[in-house]
Scaffold this motif. Structure first.
Motif, PDB file in Angstrom:
ATOM      1  N   GLN A 200       0.849  -1.190   0.000  1.00 59.79           N
ATOM      2  CA  GLN A 200       0.000   0.000   0.000  1.00 59.79           C
ATOM      3  C   GLN A 200       0.890   1.247   0.000  1.00 59.79           C
ATOM      4  N   PRO A 201       1.612   1.469  -1.085  1.00 57.80           N
ATOM      5  CA  PRO A 201       2.588   2.561  -1.099  1.00 57.80           C
ATOM      6  C   PRO A 201       1.977   3.954  -0.969  1.00 57.80           C
ATOM      7  N   GLY A 202       0.705   4.095  -1.200  1.00 56.31           N
ATOM      8  CA  GLY A 202       0.073   5.408  -1.113  1.00 56.31           C
ATOM      9  C   GLY A 202      -0.452   5.766   0.260  1.00 56.31           C
ATOM     10  N   THR A 203      -0.315   4.866   1.231  1.00 57.33           N
ATOM     11  CA  THR A 203      -0.825   5.124   2.583  1.00 57.33           C
ATOM     12  C   THR A 203       0.320   5.015   3.581  1.00 57.33           C
ATOM     13  N   SER A 204       0.545   6.086   4.333  1.00 53.98           N
ATOM     14  CA  SER A 204       1.665   6.104   5.276  1.00 53.98           C
ATOM     15  C   SER A 204       1.250   6.660   6.633  1.00 53.98           C
ATOM     16  N   ILE A 205       2.053   6.327   7.615  1.00 49.66           N
ATOM     17  CA  ILE A 205       1.951   6.900   8.954  1.00 49.66           C
ATOM     18  C   ILE A 205       3.285   7.569   9.222  1.00 49.66           C
ATOM     19  N   VAL A 206       3.253   8.821   9.603  1.00 51.00           N
ATOM     20  CA  VAL A 206       4.467   9.546   9.960  1.00 51.00           C
ATOM     21  C   VAL A 206       4.551   9.551  11.480  1.00 51.00           C
ATOM     22  N   LEU A 207       5.563   8.900  12.003  1.00 50.68           N
ATOM     23  CA  LEU A 207       5.818   8.881  13.443  1.00 50.68           C
ATOM     24  C   LEU A 207       6.663  10.104  13.737  1.00 50.68           C
ATOM     25  N   ASN A 208       6.078  11.048  14.438  1.00 48.26           N
ATOM     26  CA  ASN A 208       6.722  12.348  14.601  1.00 48.26           C
ATOM     27  C   ASN A 208       6.961  12.701  16.061  1.00 48.26           C
ATOM     28  N   PRO A 209       7.994  13.518  16.301  1.00 51.52           N
ATOM     29  CA  PRO A 209       8.231  14.006  17.666  1.00 51.52           C
ATOM     30  C   PRO A 209       7.250  15.144  17.951  1.00 51.52           C
ATOM     31  N   PRO A 210       6.382  15.007  18.934  1.00 53.25           N
ATOM     32  CA  PRO A 210       5.391  16.056  19.185  1.00 53.25           C
ATOM     33  C   PRO A 210       6.018  17.387  19.575  1.00 53.25           C
ATOM     34  N   ALA A 211       7.229  17.367  20.102  1.00 55.95           N
ATOM     35  CA  ALA A 211       7.910  18.610  20.485  1.00 55.95           C
ATOM     36  C   ALA A 211       8.209  19.493  19.287  1.00 55.95           C
ATOM     37  N   ALA A 212       8.174  18.919  18.087  1.00 54.14           N
ATOM     38  CA  ALA A 212       8.509  19.684  16.887  1.00 54.14           C
ATOM     39  C   ALA A 212       7.350  20.537  16.372  1.00 54.14           C
ATOM     40  N   THR A 213       6.187  20.408  16.967  1.00 52.77           N
ATOM     41  CA  THR A 213       5.035  21.179  16.519  1.00 52.77           C
ATOM     42  C   THR A 213       5.274  22.657  16.800  1.00 52.77           C
ATOM     43  N   PRO A 214       5.235  23.494  15.759  1.00 53.59           N
ATOM     44  CA  PRO A 214       5.501  24.931  15.963  1.00 53.59           C
ATOM     45  C   PRO A 214       4.434  25.584  16.838  1.00 53.59           C
ATOM     46  N   GLY A 215       4.859  26.526  17.630  1.00 54.40           N
ATOM     47  CA  GLY A 215       3.929  27.338  18.408  1.00 54.40           C
ATOM     48  C   GLY A 215       3.444  26.741  19.712  1.00 54.40           C
TER      49      GLY A 215
ATOM     50  N   GLU B  10       1.718  23.286  27.017  1.00 53.56           N
ATOM     51  CA  GLU B  10       1.097  22.400  26.031  1.00 53.56           C
ATOM     52  C   GLU B  10       1.952  21.160  25.797  1.00 53.56           C
ATOM     53  N   ARG B  11       3.261  21.325  25.760  1.00 55.95           N
ATOM     54  CA  ARG B  11       4.148  20.170  25.595  1.00 55.95           C
ATOM     55  C   ARG B  11       4.005  19.206  26.778  1.00 55.95           C
ATOM     56  N   ARG B  12       3.918  19.761  27.986  1.00 55.56           N
ATOM     57  CA  ARG B  12       3.725  18.913  29.171  1.00 55.56           C
ATOM     58  C   ARG B  12       2.391  18.180  29.098  1.00 55.56           C
ATOM     59  N   THR B  13       1.345  18.881  28.678  1.00 59.84           N
ATOM     60  CA  THR B  13       0.022  18.261  28.560  1.00 59.84           C
ATOM     61  C   THR B  13       0.044  17.132  27.545  1.00 59.84           C
ATOM     62  N   ILE B  14       0.691  17.352  26.409  1.00 57.65           N
ATOM     63  CA  ILE B  14       0.792  16.312  25.383  1.00 57.65           C
ATOM     64  C   ILE B  14       1.541  15.105  25.933  1.00 57.65           C
TER      65      ILE B  14
END
Length: 139
Positions: free
Chosen positions: A49-64, A69-73
């Motif tokens: 299923q090359p057209g479907t992906s999950i991006v595992l991301n560091p939540p700390a990288a979310t701008p703003g 909010e980081r502690r809550t997350i």
């Protein structure tokens, strides 16, 4: 309109544990693995299923985000209430056995739900709730 789901994002707090879980336990392909600024984004997806992906991301990288909010997350991730993913399989019993044998945190064993599906639930290493539904044959 012709719209497809290309990628969804799930947070991780340990890229190596996330990679091992999604690649080795679930059998997903690694599509991309990018590090930047001491953080890591890993893109995985189901084989075939090359057209479907999950991006595992560091939540700390979310701008703003504020520090609060980081502690809550982080608190919500630890409780398993921040993110969720719904997957499907033709072999729920076999897939559940594999997940259980891997040491994944089981939240619910395979169950026939009153809303017409058979599913189970577990958590990934970051605490994300993963529900796994059995695909049914359609007439």
């Amino acid at each position: 309109m012709d719209i497809t789901i290309h990628a969804s994002f799930l947070p991780h707090n340990d890229p190596d544990a996330a990679l091992a879980f999604y690649r080795d336990t679930l059998g997903f392909e690694v599509r991309n693995d990018v590090g930047y600024g001491g953080m890591r984004w890993i893109t995985v997806g189901p084989a075939g299923q090359p057209g479907t992906s999950i991006v595992l991301n560091p939540p700390a990288a979310t701008p703003g985000l504020t520090d609060d909010e980081r502690r809550t997350i982080a608190e919500m991730m630890a409780k398993g209430t921040y993110a969720m993913l719904l997957l499907a399989t033709k072999d729920l019993a076999g897939t559940f056995e594999r997940l259980q044998a891997s040491g994944a945190e089981v939240v619910q064993e395979p169950t026939e739900q009153p809303y017409g599906v058979r599913d189970c639930a577990f958590r990934d290493p970051a605490g994300n709730l993963i529900r796994l539904q059995e695909l049914r044959q359609t007439r």
